[in-house]
Every structure is written in structure tokens, then in C-alpha cells.
Design a protein around this motif. Structure first.
Motif, PDB file in Angstrom:
ATOM      1  N   GLY A 205       0.935  -1.084  -0.009  1.00 52.86           N
ATOM      2  CA  GLY A 205       0.049   0.123  -0.158  1.00 52.86           C
ATOM      3  C   GLY A 205       0.922   1.035   0.015  1.00 52.86           C
ATOM      4  N   ILE A 206       0.165   2.368   0.119  1.00 54.20           N
ATOM      5  CA  ILE A 206       0.980   3.650  -0.113  1.00 54.20           C
ATOM      6  C   ILE A 206       1.069   4.057   1.489  1.00 54.20           C
ATOM      7  CG2 ILE A 206       0.611   6.003  -0.543  1.00 54.20           C
ATOM      8  CD1 ILE A 206       0.993   4.739  -2.967  1.00 54.20           C
ATOM      9  N   ASN A 207       2.329   4.164   1.886  1.00 57.10           N
ATOM     10  CA  ASN A 207       2.734   4.422   3.150  1.00 57.10           C
ATOM     11  C   ASN A 207       2.247   6.020   3.662  1.00 57.10           C
ATOM     12  OD1 ASN A 207       4.190   5.066   5.662  1.00 57.10           O
ATOM     13  ND2 ASN A 207       5.782   3.756   5.117  1.00 57.10           N
ATOM     14  N   LEU A 208       1.692   5.984   4.685  1.00 60.74           N
ATOM     15  CA  LEU A 208       0.913   7.161   5.119  1.00 60.74           C
ATOM     16  C   LEU A 208       1.886   8.493   5.327  1.00 60.74           C
ATOM     17  CD1 LEU A 208      -1.801   8.635   5.854  1.00 60.74           C
ATOM     18  CD2 LEU A 208      -1.547   7.645   8.179  1.00 60.74           C
ATOM     19  N   ILE A 209       2.753   8.200   5.954  1.00 64.71           N
ATOM     20  CA  ILE A 209       3.826   9.321   6.315  1.00 64.71           C
ATOM     21  C   ILE A 209       4.276   9.836   5.177  1.00 64.71           C
ATOM     22  CG2 ILE A 209       5.868   9.823   7.337  1.00 64.71           C
ATOM     23  CD1 ILE A 209       5.500   8.013   9.621  1.00 64.71           C
ATOM     24  N   PRO A 210       4.856   9.301   3.949  1.00 64.10           N
ATOM     25  CA  PRO A 210       5.239   9.969   3.044  1.00 64.10           C
ATOM     26  C   PRO A 210       4.194  10.854   2.276  1.00 64.10           C
ATOM     27  CG  PRO A 210       6.273   7.694   2.972  1.00 64.10           C
ATOM     28  CD  PRO A 210       5.187   7.857   3.893  1.00 64.10           C
ATOM     29  N   ALA A 211       3.036   9.998   2.249  1.00 59.75           N
ATOM     30  CA  ALA A 211       1.926  10.792   1.616  1.00 59.75           C
ATOM     31  C   ALA A 211       1.528  11.933   1.964  1.00 59.75           C
ATOM     32  CB  ALA A 211       0.820   9.828   1.414  1.00 59.75           C
ATOM     33  N   MET A 212       1.512  11.946   3.355  1.00 57.66           N
ATOM     34  CA  MET A 212       1.044  13.092   4.278  1.00 57.66           C
ATOM     35  C   MET A 212       2.255  14.370   4.278  1.00 57.66           C
ATOM     36  SD  MET A 212      -0.314  13.063   8.308  1.00 57.66           S
ATOM     37  CE  MET A 212       0.941  12.072   8.856  1.00 57.66           C
ATOM     38  N   VAL A 213       3.381  13.811   4.289  1.00 58.05           N
ATOM     39  CA  VAL A 213       4.536  14.825   4.445  1.00 58.05           C
ATOM     40  C   VAL A 213       4.475  15.715   3.024  1.00 58.05           C
ATOM     41  CG1 VAL A 213       7.055  15.332   4.361  1.00 58.05           C
ATOM     42  CG2 VAL A 213       5.766  13.792   6.179  1.00 58.05           C
ATOM     43  N   GLY A 214       4.168  14.573   1.882  1.00 56.37           N
ATOM     44  CA  GLY A 214       4.363  15.385   0.695  1.00 56.37           C
ATOM     45  C   GLY A 214       3.256  16.221   0.360  1.00 56.37           C
ATOM     46  N   ALA A 215       2.049  15.851   0.680  1.00 59.58           N
ATOM     47  CA  ALA A 215       0.661  16.425   0.745  1.00 59.58           C
ATOM     48  C   ALA A 215       0.662  17.853   1.317  1.00 59.58           C
ATOM     49  CB  ALA A 215      -0.550  15.827   0.841  1.00 59.58           C
ATOM     50  N   PHE A 216       1.246  17.638   2.620  1.00 63.40           N
ATOM     51  CA  PHE A 216       1.216  19.038   3.108  1.00 63.40           C
ATOM     52  C   PHE A 216       2.464  19.916   3.216  1.00 63.40           C
ATOM     53  CE2 PHE A 216      -2.013  16.765   5.775  1.00 63.40           C
ATOM     54  CZ  PHE A 216      -2.994  17.615   5.588  1.00 63.40           C
ATOM     55  N   VAL A 414      10.664   8.102  -0.828  1.00 68.09           N
ATOM     56  CA  VAL A 414      10.899   9.611  -1.146  1.00 68.09           C
ATOM     57  C   VAL A 414      10.266  10.007  -2.591  1.00 68.09           C
ATOM     58  CG1 VAL A 414      12.824  11.169  -1.861  1.00 68.09           C
ATOM     59  CG2 VAL A 414      13.082   9.391   0.030  1.00 68.09           C
ATOM     60  N   TRP A 415      10.161   9.008  -3.539  1.00 74.84           N
ATOM     61  CA  TRP A 415       9.353   9.414  -4.732  1.00 74.84           C
ATOM     62  C   TRP A 415       7.796   9.535  -4.478  1.00 74.84           C
ATOM     63  CZ3 TRP A 415      12.674  11.338  -7.961  1.00 74.84           C
ATOM     64  CH2 TRP A 415      13.746  10.547  -8.150  1.00 74.84           C
ATOM     65  N   VAL A 416       7.341   8.564  -3.265  1.00 74.85           N
ATOM     66  CA  VAL A 416       5.908   8.851  -3.187  1.00 74.85           C
ATOM     67  C   VAL A 416       5.612  10.304  -2.448  1.00 74.85           C
ATOM     68  CG1 VAL A 416       3.982   8.129  -1.683  1.00 74.85           C
ATOM     69  CG2 VAL A 416       5.540   6.527  -2.599  1.00 74.85           C
ATOM     70  N   MET A 417       6.605  10.726  -1.682  1.00 77.34           N
ATOM     71  CA  MET A 417       6.587  12.065  -1.225  1.00 77.34           C
ATOM     72  C   MET A 417       6.369  13.217  -2.203  1.00 77.34           C
ATOM     73  SD  MET A 417       8.463  14.961  -0.181  1.00 77.34           S
ATOM     74  CE  MET A 417      10.224  14.416  -0.146  1.00 77.34           C
TER      75      MET A 417
END
Length: 514
Positions: A205-216, A414-417
Motif C-alpha cells: 500500500g501507500i505509506n501514510l507518512i510520505p503521502a502526508m508529508v508530501g501533501a502538506f 521519497v518518490w511517493v512524497m
């Protein structure tokens, strides 16, 4: 009651250690700094810090995030008073009377009043958190798979009003995007891989922390690259600590605004800015001197700051007991709790009742830290706003990359972020709120698992989702929330429930705009 007091004392003792006090001090200072800097919100500050608390003990990690959250909401009043620029959206109402006081040469007193009002407002919310959280958790123990499905759906639907977007529909779309992202990877019941497109890295799945750090975080960097803000502040030379009489005179306003903020915080997804404006409007309507509002009224400043800070504590009531955020930052806190092995929801008071009172202790200690720093370090906080924006964003960019990589030591994260940073920037440019998407990622597994589990229990029959009493109530609330977000339906309901004006020529109700 006595067991609750005992657990509260135990919770306070947990953080009265060198590690706990150190975390309270630096996290509160960081939160105030984030609140002071225009463009950096409490939600973004909490999101950025989640990755840095990954190796900490769960209670210390949540303590740190809570101090940043509370400090940022409080810190937004500094630039609101000095520059007429709210550091966070929650401080917008503070500008109406805080800035006129600064123009009159009383900026120190204005910040002192804002600091003490903020502390008192938080304390009102803390009292209700300690009293109501156990009661709400007990009622929520009757929830099953059907109820949990609607609870998760309600969290996504209420996100339409969570971040102040120009259209609730955009909030709904953002929340649904989060749900779709949560479907990526191996599902929980049968270990079947979905939407991985043959990529082994996506099987988990998509790791929550990189997604959240990138989105914000990364999205904020890209947004700030479009515009620079030059800030000039003058040192504050007048007294900062208000006299007791200046506060006691407005005790009714403090209590009223604290109760309004608490009520707003309990309702999921409304937020601190609504509480500030509502408290300000109520204070002006009931004031003996409404003509002073907007010209440097102490009462107006106190009402706004008491209202917005009481939401922080009250927002923890639905967050802890139902896993539904009372504010945008609380949505990120839910994600952080899951990351640290704490599962908010109806079972929390059964599985980990001490944690609820630890949260009460966190808020109390963070409030006293805000009060101390807010009254003693006024000029230091002024200097924070002078940091050049390009230097600040460079530091945030490094934190985004390091925080994403440190979790699993994978470049893929990192790429996800970076991907979510670009995606979040596009959503911002299109005026879509980000917090509902993060909330959708968090609640997606809960919604998916309980939908399929409920269908399994009923042999594919959807009827129990609508016939069980609690499920029916939740469904009707969701339906009403969606309908009320439709302008035509809202206008129709307002016409139905509007009282006709009397024929005596009385003024129209609610005439004018606060």
C-alpha cells in the motif's frame, strides 16, 4: 470519578520527567513558531513532525504533536496582532481588535490578553474532554461492522466542511481520492493485491507518512515558490502581562466563548476558525459596548482567542472516542495515533483508558507552556517572523526528504512524497482541501473492511446497513450533511424554518454581517 482522577494524576506524572518536560518545551516553541509564520498552518506543522516522532515512545510522540498543534493555534495571534496577518486561519478574527490595539501602541497588552484568553479557552475544553470522553466511548461500544462502515463514511463526508474550501463538493472529492488511494495494496480479508500494476513496492500500500508529508510539506514549498512575503516588525515595549481586573471584567465572555468553542470542537470537521468567528459575533451581540468592536476592544480580542483555542481540546472528544476528527489537524493526529499503535475509537476506553487521560494531561501541560512562553518571550517570537521565506522552505524541504526516507530506508517512499507533493500542489491551485484526502487514506481500510465484513455476515444483504438503529441514525446524518451542502436545499430549508418578521416594522433578524 475517582478512578478518572487517579488516571489523570498518573497521566500527568508520566510526563513530569526530563524527557517529557523537554519535549513539551521544544515542541511548544516550535508550534508557536509555526503559528507565527504566515502560510504555515497547525495541520502542516503536525504533519511534518509525524515522521520525526517515528522512533519515539507512543505517548511521548503524541505529546510532541499535541504541543505543536496547540502552540500553532496560539502562535497565529502574534502576527494577527502585529501585522494584521493571521498566522493561521484560526486567528483571522483576532485581527479585528488585536491589530487596532497594536496601532494604538498597546501591542504588548494585546498579546498578553490573547495569551491568557487562549489558556483559559483550552482549559474549558479540557474539562469537557475529561467529562464527556468516557461517556461517549461507553455509548459507542454498541457499534458493529455496519456502524463502523457508516462511521468511516461519515468521516469522509464531513470532510466536505473540514478545511474551508470554496465548495463542499471539492472536500467530498478530496476525501474520495483518499479512499481510492487507501485501496492500493494488499486487502485485509483475503490478502489479495489491488491496484498495484505489477509494482512490488505497492503491495504494502501507500505509506501514510510520505503521502502526508508530501501533501502538506512539499506542496507548501511549491506554493511558497510562487510568492514571497516580506515582514517587518517593531519591538514591543509596553507591558505584556494583563492585570487580573482586565480579565475578570470579561469573565462572562470567557465562559461563553469557551462553551461555544467546545460545542464547535465536538462537531466533527468544523474547526477553530468557525469557533473564533462565532464567539466574536456572540460577544459583540451581547456586549454593553458593541461600538468598540473593531477599534481595539479587549472583549472582542478575548472572545476570539478563547473560542478558537477551546476547540483544540474539544476536538479530541470525537477524535478519541469515534476516530472522527473535530478539526483538520485532528485528522492528522488520528493518522499519527495509528502509526504509533494507538487505535482511537469506541474500544479505546476499554483497551487503553489511561491514554485518554494522558491526552488531558498533554493539553494541560501544553497550555501552561504556552502561557509561560507567550508572556515571557514576546520579542523573541517577533524575530521569528523575520526569517526569509526561502531559507525556511529549504529547511522544510530537507525535513520532508529525510522524514520520508527514515521510516523504511526506501527511496520509493521519497518518490511517493515528491509525487504527493506535486499532486497536493495541483489540488491547492484548484482550491481542493488536502486534509480530507489524508483522512480518506486513514479511514479507507476501516470503511473497506467493515463493508465487506458486514456483507459477509448478512450474506450480501444490504438491509442491516439501514435497519439497525445506530446505522440508520448515522445514515440519516450523512444524508442530511450532504443535502445541506447543496445550496438550493440549504436555501429551501432556511425558508421553511425562518421566522416571519413582525408587521410592526421590526428590524430583520440577522441583518448585517459580522
Amino acid at each position: 470519578m475517582f478512578s478518572g482522577l487517579a488516571m489523570l494524576g498518573q497521566g500527568i506524572a508520566t510526563f513530569l520527567t526530563f524527557e517529557g518536560l523537554f519535549n513539551i518545551m521544544w515542541a511548544t516553541l516550535l508550534g508557536i513558531a509555526i503559528g507565527i509564520l504566515p502560510g504555515l498552518t497547525a495541520t502542516m506543522g503536525v504533519a511534518l513532525l509525524v515522521s520525526l516522532t517515528y522512533g519515539m515512545a507512543p505517548e511521548q510522540a503524541i505529546l510532541t504533536l499535541m504541543c505543536v498543534y496547540l502552540g500553532a493555534i496560539f502562535g497565529g495571534s502574534r502576527t494577527a496582532i502585529l501585522l494584521n496577518i493571521p498566522g493561521t486561519p484560526a486567528s483571522a478574527a483576532t485581527t479585528l481588535d488585536g491589530y487596532p490595539l497594536a496601532q494604538q501602541g498597546r501591542a504588548g497588552l494585546a498579546m498578553g490578553l490573547a495569551t491568557t484568553a487562549s489558556a483559559l479557552g483550552t482549559l474549558v475544553g479540557v474539562i469537557f474532554l475529561a467529562l464527556l470522553a468516557p461517556l461517549l466511548s461507553e455509548a459507542a461500544l454498541k457499534f458493529g461492522s455496519y456502524e463502523y462502515f457508516w462511521l468511516a463514511a461519515f468521516g469522509v463526508v464531513i470532510s466536505g466542511q473540514i478545511s474551508g474550501s470554496d465548495s463542499p463538493l471539492k472536500g467530498y472529492i478530496s476525501g474520495i481520492l483518499g479512499l481510492l488511494i487507501a485501496m492500493v495494496g494488499m486487502e485485509a480479508l483475503h490478502a489479495y493485491q489491488r491496484f498495484t500494476f505489477g509494482m512490488r513496492e505497492l503491495s504494502g500500500g501507500i505509506n501514510l507518512i510520505p503521502a502526508m508529508v508530501g501533501a502538506f510539506g512539499m506542496a507548501e514549498i511549491l506554493s511558497q515558490m510562487k510568492a514571497r512575503n516580506t515582514i517587518r516588525l517593531d519591538p514591543v515595549n509596553d507591558r505584556v502581562i494583563p492585570k487580573m481586573g482586565e480579565l475578570f471584567t470579561h469573565w462572562r465572555t470567557i465562559i461563553r466563548s469557551g462553551l461555544i468553542g467546545t460545542g464547535v470542537g465536538i462537531v466533527p470537521g468544523v474547526g477553530e476558525d468557525v469557533a473564533a468567528w462565532t464567539s466574536y459575533a456572540a460577544a459583540k451581540k451581547l456586549s454593553k459596548h458593541p461600538e468598540e468592536y473593531g477599534k481595539g476592544s479587549h472583549e472582542g480580542l478575548i472572545a476570539a482567542e478563547t473560542g478558537n483555542n477551546s476547540v483544540v481540546s474539544a476536538a479530541m472528544i470525537p477524535t478519541l472516542t469515534l476516530a472522527i476528527p473535530g478539526s483538520a489537524a485532528a485528522a492528522v493526529l488520528i493518522a499519527a495515533m495509528y502509526i504509533h499503535g494507538i487505535k482511537p475509537g469506541p474500544m479505546l476506553m476499554i483497551e487503553n483508558p489511561l491514554f485518554v487521560y494522558q491526552v488531558v494531561a498533554m493539553l494541560l501541560l501544553a497550555t501552561f507552556a504556552n502561557l509561560f512562553f507567550g508572556l515571557s518571550l514576546t520579542n523573541l517570537f517577533n524575530n521569528i517572523a523575520r526569517i526569509p521565506q526561502e531559507r525556511l522552505m529549504a529547511v522544510i524541504a530537507v525535513l520532508c526528504v529525510v522524514g520520508s526516507f527514515a521510516i523504511s530506508q526506501r527511496m520509493f517512499d521519497v518518490w511517493v512524497m515528491l509525487g504527493f507533493g506535486i499532486f497536493g500542489f495541483v489540488l491547492r491551485e484548484l482550491k481542493f482541501p488536502i486534509a480530507p484526502m489524508v483522512l480518506g487514506i486513514v479511514l479507507g481500510p476501516l470503511l473497506d473492511t467493515n463493508l465487506r465484513r458486514g456483507l459477509g455476515l448478512s450474506n450480501g444483504d444490504l438491509t442491516p446497513f439501514f435497519t439497525r438503529p445506530i446505522s440508520l441514525v448515522l445514515f440519516l446524518i450523512i444524508l442530511l450533511a450532504v443535502l445541506m451542502s447543496i445550496p438550493a436545499f440549504g436555501r429551501m430549508m432556511s425558508k421553511i424554518f425562518r421566522r416571519p418578521a413582525k408587521a410592526t416594522g421590526a428590524s430583520k433578524p440577522f441583518e448585517g454581517k459580522e
